[in-house]
Each structure stands twice: as structure tokens, then as C-alpha cells.
Write a protein that holds these residues in place. Structure first.
Motif, short mmCIF file in Angstrom:
data_model
loop_
_atom_site.label_atom_id
_atom_site.label_comp_id
_atom_site.label_asym_id
_atom_site.label_seq_id
_atom_site.Cartn_x
_atom_site.Cartn_y
_atom_site.Cartn_z
N ASP A 1 1.56 1.46 -6.36
CA ASP A 1 0.16 1.19 -6.03
C ASP A 1 -0.76 2.35 -6.40
O ASP A 1 -1.97 2.21 -6.42
N SER B 1 -8.06 -1.16 -3.08
CA SER B 1 -7.14 -0.07 -3.42
C SER B 1 -7.87 1.21 -3.77
O SER B 1 -7.25 2.22 -4.08
N ARG C 1 -6.46 4.65 1.36
CA ARG C 1 -6.90 3.47 0.61
C ARG C 1 -7.72 2.58 1.54
O ARG C 1 -7.36 2.40 2.72
N GLU D 1 0.82 -1.22 0.00
CA GLU D 1 0.00 0.00 0.00
C GLU D 1 0.85 1.26 0.00
O GLU D 1 0.40 2.32 -0.36
#
Ligand code: CTP
Ligand code: MG
Length: 255
Positions: free
Chosen positions: A11, A111, A180, A6
């Protein structure tokens, strides 16, 4: 510490959607009312509907989820462009964690971003929401609105000043806070139910959220005297006194 998935720049995807999660399951014990403060009428409508109108005006938010306490029937007669889940917990952190699970169950990706915002911060504006979204969109961690401390900060015990703290690096955390979804679920699971904001939970797993300048008007209606101030500001906006980004009035328009 090595980057978690993350926390990796890889990402950061431009295809991630952004959801709003509004914890609305508190009782408002400090407000001194005989009902939850978020339903108190201010400038012609219940406080939480002002909050929801600001989020409904931000078109790039994919959906809004409101978390209320079990048995709360307020939204059965106040329907709009948002979903409601009666999964409120004993603490704010539990309400948020439960709401995140519902977002995932209803199709949000881990995500995807989520903006968590207190129902009781009814003076938030679309411009401030957009400011946070713009600042965090390419950030590996996410962030929050906050305000640099203006006053001198004292440690007090039994009505006596014990110490004066440095204030130059002190900020007051506000909401929305943007992270996220799965990172925030993991952080809340690690931090436990007593955390009073999302940033604290994310900090507890070793990350450093981005701080974005908020507004003094984005205060959380908490004490009895806060209602008159919030109402005056809302009335000023609807009278056109502050029209910079307040031309939204309707909850429930399609996005
Ligand atoms: N909240 C929640 N679930 C809880 C407690 C709080 O969803 N178990 C929400 C509140 O409805 C509010 C936001 O979290 O919109 C911020 O909390 P706070 O201002 O502390 O509200 P209350 O907890 O209702 O007020 P008090 O602490 O005075 O009882
Ligand atoms: Mg509380």
C-alpha cells in the motif's frame, strides 16, 4: 492478525500526497484566558499563525485544513495559504474526524497521508515536520513525534506518591502524527471521541505506530505559565538566536 490493506507494504505508494490537518476548535479551558488560547498573541502574532507558518514552509505538503468551532470568525480576517472548516466537534478526536471527512470530500484520497497537528503546538518547525515525513513515508502504519521521558514518573493519589513507574520505555506523545487518511478515519471510528491523540486510535485497531524523536521545544501551550516560555522561544528565533530551520515567517506564500 493478517495484514489489513492499509498495513500492507504494497500500500505504500510514492504517489500518495500529504495533507496537514490542524485541530483548532478547543476552548483552552486550562489556559485561563477569556478567549481560545490558540488566538493569543505571541511574539507579534496569534499563536495559531506561528503553527500554520511552519506547515506552509514545507512545500511537499499538498494543502492545509484548519478545523475551527462553529461560528468562529478568526480566519475571516486572517486569510492565508490554508482552508478553514467550521466543523469542530465536542472533543479533539471529533474535530479531527470531521476534518478528515472534509479532506476526503475535497478530493484527498483515502491512501493519502495526513499530518495531524495541534494548533496549540506553535513551536513546531519545518525541520521536525520533514523528519517525521521522511521517517513515515515508507512505513506501513505511520507514526508520531514523541520525546523520551526525562523525569522520574510517579503515580499520585491525594497528593501522596503511591508508586514510581519505570521510565526507560515511557515517551511523551507530541504532534504532528502522520497516518493514511482512511486508516485514521477507521481507527477514530473504532476508538471513539475521547482519544486524545491519533496514535491511541491507531493502536486501538492493533497497529503499532512508529515513534520519531521530537523536540522539547515542541510542547503544547496548555497552562498560563506556558505562554511566556513559548513567547520567549519564538522571540529568540525571530531574533536569529536559533536560525537552523526557522527562516520562515510568512503564511500565505504559494507552494
Ligand atoms: N481541539 C479541537 N477541538 C476540540 C478540542 C480541542 O480542535 N473539541 C484542539 C485545540 O484547539 C488544540 C488541540 O486540539 O489545538 C489540542 O487540544 P488541547 O491542548 O487540549 O486544547 P483545548 O482543548 O482547547 O484546551 P483545554 O483542554 O485546556 O480546554
Ligand atoms: Mg483539550
Amino acid at each position: 492478525m493478517s495484514d489489513t490493506p492499509e498495513n500492507s507494504p504494497a500500500d505504500v505508494s510514492s504517489t500518495a500526497r500529504c495533507w496537514a490537518l490542524i485541530p483548532c476548535a478547543g476552548s483552552g479551558s486550562r489556559a485561563g484566558l477569556d478567549h481560545p488560547k490558540q488566538y493569543q498573541s505571541l511574539a507579534g502574532r496569534p499563536m495559531v499563525l506561528h503553527t500554520l507558518a511552519a506547515f506552509a514552509a514545507v512545500r511537499r505538503i499538498s494543502g492545509i485544513l484548519v478545523v475551527v468551532a462553529a461560528g468562529d470568525s478568526f480566519f475571516s480576517i486572517h486569510k492565508g495559504d490554508y482552508r478553514v472548516a467550521d466543523c469542530g466537534g465536542a472533543t479533539r478526536a471529533e474535530s479531527v474526524a470531521n476534518g478528515l471527512n472534509i479532506l476526503r470530500e475535497q478530493g484527498a484520497s483515502g491512501s493519502d497521508w495526513v499530518l495531524v497537528h495541534d494548533a496549540a503546538r506553535c513551536l513546531i518547525t519545518p525541520a521536525q515536520i520533514n523528519l517525521l515525513m521522511d521517517a513515515c513515508a515508507a512505513d506501513p502504519v505511520g507514526g508520531l513525534l514523541a520525546l523520551p521521558l526525562a523525569d522520574t514518573l510517579k503515580c499520585v493519589l491525594d497528593a501522596r506518591v503511591m508508586a514510581t513507574l519505570q521510565r526507560h520505555d515511557k515517551w511523551l506523545a507530541q504532534t504532528p502524527q502522520m497516518f493514511r487518511i482512511d486508516l485514521l478515519r477507521r481507527a477514530l471510528g473504532h476508538a471513539g471521541p475521547e482519544m486524545t491523540d491519533e496514535s491511541s486510535a491507531v493502536e486501538s485497531i492493533g497497529l503499532q505506530p512508529l515513534v520519531v524523536n521530537g523536540s522539547a521545544q515542541n510542547f503544547k501551550v496548555t497552562y498560563p505559565e506556558d505562554f511566556a516560555l513559548a513567547q520567549a522561544l519564538l522571540q529568540g528565533r525571530s531574533a536569529g538566536g536559533d536560525d537552523s530551520d526557522n527562516r520562515w515567517t510568512t503564511v500565505g506564500e504559494g507552494r
